[in-house]
Design a protein around this motif. Structure first.
Motif, short mmCIF file in Angstrom:
data_model
loop_
_atom_site.label_atom_id
_atom_site.label_comp_id
_atom_site.label_asym_id
_atom_site.label_seq_id
_atom_site.Cartn_x
_atom_site.Cartn_y
_atom_site.Cartn_z
N TRP A 694 -6.90 -5.04 -8.58
CA TRP A 694 -5.92 -5.32 -7.54
C TRP A 694 -6.64 -5.77 -6.28
CZ3 TRP A 694 -1.73 -1.28 -5.65
CH2 TRP A 694 -0.62 -1.98 -5.14
N THR A 695 -6.20 -6.88 -5.74
CA THR A 695 -6.70 -7.36 -4.44
C THR A 695 -5.75 -6.86 -3.37
OG1 THR A 695 -7.54 -9.34 -5.54
CG2 THR A 695 -7.40 -9.39 -3.14
N ILE A 696 -6.20 -5.94 -2.55
CA ILE A 696 -5.29 -5.17 -1.70
C ILE A 696 -5.13 -5.74 -0.29
CG2 ILE A 696 -5.66 -3.05 -2.99
CD1 ILE A 696 -7.55 -2.14 -0.74
N HIS A 697 -5.79 -6.86 0.01
CA HIS A 697 -5.53 -7.57 1.27
C HIS A 697 -5.71 -6.64 2.47
CE1 HIS A 697 -4.62 -11.67 2.00
NE2 HIS A 697 -3.57 -11.46 2.78
N PHE A 698 -6.78 -5.85 2.42
CA PHE A 698 -7.19 -5.00 3.55
C PHE A 698 -6.14 -3.98 3.95
CE2 PHE A 698 -9.24 -9.14 3.77
CZ PHE A 698 -10.58 -8.77 3.71
N SER A 699 -5.34 -3.56 2.98
CA SER A 699 -4.38 -2.46 3.16
C SER A 699 -3.36 -2.73 4.27
CB SER A 699 -5.12 -1.14 3.44
OG SER A 699 -5.93 -0.80 2.36
N LEU A 700 -3.03 -3.98 4.47
CA LEU A 700 -1.92 -4.34 5.35
C LEU A 700 -0.87 -5.06 4.50
CD1 LEU A 700 -3.48 -5.69 8.66
CD2 LEU A 700 -2.25 -3.55 8.33
N ASP A 701 0.36 -4.57 4.52
CA ASP A 701 1.38 -5.22 3.71
C ASP A 701 1.94 -6.45 4.43
OD1 ASP A 701 3.33 -4.41 5.52
OD2 ASP A 701 4.08 -2.78 4.27
N ASN A 702 2.91 -7.09 3.81
CA ASN A 702 3.44 -8.34 4.35
C ASN A 702 4.08 -8.17 5.73
OD1 ASN A 702 2.73 -8.94 1.77
ND2 ASN A 702 4.62 -10.02 1.24
N ASP A 703 4.48 -6.96 6.08
CA ASP A 703 5.14 -6.71 7.35
C ASP A 703 4.23 -5.99 8.35
OD1 ASP A 703 7.65 -7.81 6.46
OD2 ASP A 703 7.90 -5.99 5.26
N MET A 704 2.92 -5.98 8.07
CA MET A 704 1.90 -5.40 8.95
C MET A 704 2.00 -3.88 9.05
SD MET A 704 0.55 -6.87 12.62
CE MET A 704 1.39 -5.78 13.76
#
Length: 952
Positions: A694-704
């Motif tokens: 899983w690439t977790i994108h630095f633990s920030l979701d689409n809504d920050m």
């Protein structure tokens, strides 16, 4: 407390030493009696632990000895109950011995003594079987209170050479024993070394003996007491002459540390100090939140977005160069502090843009307010020292809060109630704290300059502050940051985020004390040299050696804060603080550029030059020290010691009490968060491994919003045993100095390898495993042009079979030569292992084309989990030496920008073909959860194939 002589007939009397004798005898009888009974009746049971028994382990721990077994538990409870009476009297006699008018420390120590006695009864009579949580609460409270009790008794000890010698001996031995105690406990829990728990047990018993022995020393002083019982109404005690401690303290009144605690305690003054520290906590919370809010935008734009300009909000102190505005800020600091509160209200904004702007405005007002506050207090050194103490303690409190909340600050704007935020509570406390502590400054009535002539360069003073702020933010705003710098994988050869993060916090507290009590040392070039060596060691070494450098740097940075800020406050605040934040911002960009060089203009010039960043930071601090060295010290006595007034001593004591409370909270957090290491896979009966990437994108979701809780839920519900996480290195200012893996590992019950640290200049790779990680190696794959490609090569123990797991993130699409070289390197590593292996990866290729044939096939010995799945570009799962039974792709919803891919494998069975079978033919323990079929749950479902695939 005052005692009066009363007439009456003496009906009984005894020497005070018998209180000490009886306390010591009863306490030792409780522990030793339980040990004898336990060894006699249940020897093999009490030496047994979760991993080993006799003969590997042959001596019991304290907890197993005095635990739930009858009759040793009853023996312990009986004698520990008999100990309570002498214990309360011992605390009372010690208070009588050390009490003096207008002194707060004896009262505090007596209160701690009573608290320890009550909590001892708590963990004694509420066992872990009765109520595990309350047993731990009482036990932790008792252990934490031991530190102020021991140090308080040492500080109050009358001038008796024998007593002082033994107190120092027993106290020093007690705290020294903690080091091997923790070491062998980790050897037992983490490494499962046979016999380690027995050695740990000896140190645990030593702690018990030393703890009781420390209090037994009171026999030396108590033998001068006579306890008298008279037949009159009421109880009388003869106070007669002044106590020995009064005489000694009279002689030592000129000593600064002793003077700090000699004044009367004021709850109002203490409350003011608490509010001041909380204001410092709010400042650091906002400053550390700005970077992670800014980072969201280039992250989603995959390049510079324009929102990065908001970092200039910290330049607001430049406005203090405008005289009318400076007049308003220094006289109405409370108003500008209130204007900073949008930084805490930001969590109410739904859109990331509005949240970012709220934080930016709030932080700009906070920077302006704090710079104005320092300048406004410059005329009264003790008031300025109090503000600097609050500012520095605010950083420590922020780090402790992140330590307690798994590296997230609970009042950050990326937090809210669903993911563990305490935003509303933090806001209410901030309003109260501002109204209490910022109502007035020394410049509220008139603009009074600092005493004495002002020398030195305002430019150099600004550079010194810039280096200080950058060091505090980049290295000390989270207790695990520097630990991640020196982490190199398994077996463990250095510190762990838990419990050793508490060591970093203790080092920060030690440094602040040095800055307050030894300013001449803090401003010296010799101490600067020590700090520079610490920075060099941290930068160039790993494991424990590198961490020792980190601790030295932590001590030096906090020690330098008082002298650098005090000196800067003497100059024009627009020049010093404005320049400081300008250079600080440049340093923030510098330390981002070294890893983000592929996305920013001029990036290749500073590619992977963290050593340049550290050098620049220390040179800036050195410039500040140079400017400070030209300033004559404050007024001194004829003995060369700074004049300390009663008011300043009393104020300083409040901040030290707060520091003590914060450090004790850190110790308690380390105890509570220490992992159990008793993890088990989800379906052990099938000997299966459910592996995911899983690439977790630095633990920030689409809504920050911080996404750890949502990630946890998905991983748990999918019953993932081993998972590779990519884009997971958050230990930089722009990511908030966080570590998602700490929360996931502790909550899910998994071993964790953080992967190449932030000083390795990658975007991160991490491995979480329900199976013990026997060994791991970190790789930086060939990347001559683009960003560095991180990889973890780990060996896990899956049901007694060693399995190699590779976690890998390849280079960008724009750098084909990088990706070709990386495929050759990793294929060689996978081919070299003779063990079963799994690759959890991000490869940037199309199935069957180009480098795919290097990763899959003879060059690597690996097989694709499903060669027919053509709809892939980034994430791939490869394997060899295992029976592959299932494959699934799960939609991400809004957690990140990449799906979660899963594969199921069975160990100790031969590889199979690609024949698909229906789920009904698959044993229940090898099926994927039904929860994610159809529409799924919370936006997560099986997609692409619409259901998992199973193989014969």
């Amino acid at each position: 407390m005052a005692f009066k002589d009363k007439e009456g007939d003496t009906v009984a009397s005894f020497n005070g030493k018998w209180i000490s004798y009886s306390h010591t005898l009863m306490a030792y009888a409780a522990f030793v009696g339980a040990l004898i009974v336990g060894l006699w009746l249940h020897y093999h049971k009490i030496v047994q632990n979760e991993f080993y028994g006799y003969p590997e382990e042959w001596f019991p721990s304290v907890s197993s000895t005095i635990g739930d077994r009858y009759p040793e538990r009853s023996v312990f409870m009986l004698f520990i109950a008999l100990t309570s009476g002498p214990r309360f009297v011992l605390v009372g006699l010690w208070y009588i011995l050390t009490n003096r008018p207008n002194s707060s420390l004896p009262k505090f120590v007596a209160g701690v003594g009573i608290f320890r006695t009550l909590t001892c009864g708590g963990w004694t009579y509420v066992t872990s079987t009765d109520d595990h949580d309350w047993h731990d609460i009482f036990m932790i409270s008792y252990l934490v209170a031991t530190l102020p009790w021991t140090l308080g008794c040492l500080a109050l000890s009358p001038a008796n050479p024998t007593a002082i010698k033994y107190r120092k001996l027993f106290a020093g031995s007690f705290f020294a024993t903690l080091v091997p105690l923790i070491y062998f406990f980790i050897q037992h829990k983490v490494h499962r070394v046979a016999g380690a728990y027995t050695i740990y047990s000896f140190f645990e018993w030593a702690l018990v003996l030393l703890d009781v022995a420390f209090d037994a020393v009171t026999v030396v002083e108590f033998q001068n007491f006579e306890v008298v019982i008279k037949d009159i109404r009421g109880v009388s005690r003869v106070a007669g002459n002044r106590s020995v401690s009064d005489t000694i303290l009279e002689k030592e009144r000129g000593k600064e540390i002793g003077a700090t605690f000699s004044g009367a305690f004021s709850w109002l003054g203490f409350l003011h100090a608490v509010a001041d520290v909380y204001n410092g906590f709010v400042f650091w919370s906002m400053l550390t939140s700005l970077g992670v809010c800014v980072w969201y935008f280039p992250l989603w734009h995959m390049g510079i977005s324009g929102y990065e300009a908001i970092i200039l909000c910290t330049l607001s102190p430049f406005f203090l160069g405008i005289r009318p505005l400076r007049f308003l800020v220094t006289r109405y600091t409370w108003f500008f502090h209130l204007l900073s509160l949008p930084g805490l209200l930001a969590f109410l904004a739904k859109s990331p843009e509005n949240r970012l702007f709220s934080v930016g405005f709030g932080l700009s007002m906070s920077c302006l307010s704090w710079a104005g506050t320092f300048y406004a207090e410059r005329s009264q050194p003790h008031r300025l020292e109090g503000r600097i103490s609050a500012f520095s303690l605010g950083l420590i409190a922020s780090s402790v809060a992140k330590f307690a909340f798994w590296t997230n600050n609970p009042i950050w704007p990326i937090m809210h109630e669903p993911n563990g935020g305490w935003n509303k509570t933090g806001l209410v406390l901030a309003v109260i704290a501002i109204l209490i502590s910022t109502r007035s400054t020394a410049s509220s009535g008139a603009d009074i300059p600092a005493p004495g002539p002002t020398r030195g360069s305002s430019v150099f003073a600004g550079f010194g502050l810039a280096g200080l702020f950058f060091a505090m933010h980049s290295l000390l705003s989270d207790s695990s940051t520097m630990i991640s710098w020196v982490w190199e994988g398994y077996p463990v050869r250095g510190p762990l985020a838990v419990p050793h993060g508490a060591w970093t916090l203790l080092a920060m507290g030690v440094g602040l004390n040095i800055g307050l009590f030894a300013p001449n040392l803090s401003r010296s070039w010799a101490f600067y040299g020590v700090g520079s060596i610490g920075a060099a060691v941290l930068t160039t070494y790993s494991h424990w050696s590198g961490y020792y450098g980190a601790l030295v740097l932590a001590v030096y940075t906090m020690a330098a804060a008082p002298v650098l800020i005090t000196h800067a406050a003497r100059h024009s605040p627009g020049k010093t603080f404005g320049l400081a934040f300008l250079v600080y911002n440049l340093m923030v960009l510098f330390h981002v550029w070294v890893v983000a060089y592929a996305f920013v203009p001029g990036g290749p010039l500073v590619r992977e030059r963290t050593d340049w960043v550290m050098t620049a930071m220390m040179l800036q601090i050195g410039a500040g020290i140079f400017s400070v060295s030209t300033q004559s010290p404050a007024a001194k006595t004829y003995k060369g010691k700074a004049v300390i007034t009663a008011a300043s001593s009393r104020q300083r004591s409040y901040y030290l009490y707060i520091l003590g409370a914060i450090e004790l909270l850190a110790i308690a957090t380390a105890y509570l968060r220490f992992p159990s290491y008793d993890y088990t896979p989800y379906n052990p009966e099938t000997k299966s491994i459910t592996a995911g990437i899983w690439t977790i994108h630095f633990s920030l979701d689409n809504d920050m919003w911080s996404s750890e809780y949502r990630m946890r839920d998905l991983i748990k519900e999918l019953e993932v045993d081993v998972i590779g996480l990519l884009e997971s290195d958050l230990q930089r200012i722009i990511m908030g100095n966080r570590d998602t893996t700490q929360f996931l590992a502790e909550d899910l019950g998994m071993w964790v390898d953080y992967g190449p640290g932030p000083n390795k200049h990658t975007w991160g790779a991490a491995l979480l495993s329900k199976f013990p990680i026997v060994n791991s190696t970190h790789h930086l794959l060939p990347s001559p042009v683009g960003e560095l490609a991180p990889a973890i090569e780990a060996t896990i123990d899956a049901y007694g079979t060693l399995v190699d797991v590779f976690v890998f993130h390849s280079g960008q699409e724009e750098d084909p030569e990088d990706r070709r070289l990386q495929s050759l390197y990793l294929a060689e590593r996978m081919k070299a292992t003779s063990r079963p292996a799994i690759l959890l990866s991000y490869l940037v290729l199309k199935p069957g084309e180009g480098n795919y044939n290097t990763y899959v096939g003879e060059k690597s010995g690996m097989k694709d989990i499903d060669p027919t799945d053509w709809d892939r570009w980034c994430e791939y799962i490869l394997y060899k030496g295992l029976r592959r039974t299932g494959y699934a792709r799960v939609s991400r919803h809004t957690i990140t920008d990449t799906e979660l891919q899963l594969g199921k494998f069975v160990v100790d069975q031969p590889e199979n073909g690609h024949e698909l079978i229906h789920e009904s033919q698959v044993p229940p323990g090898l099926r994927f959860p039904d929860l994610f079929k159809g529409e799924g749950v919370r936006g997560h479902r099986y997609h692409v194939f619409d259901e998992p695939r199973y193989y014969a």
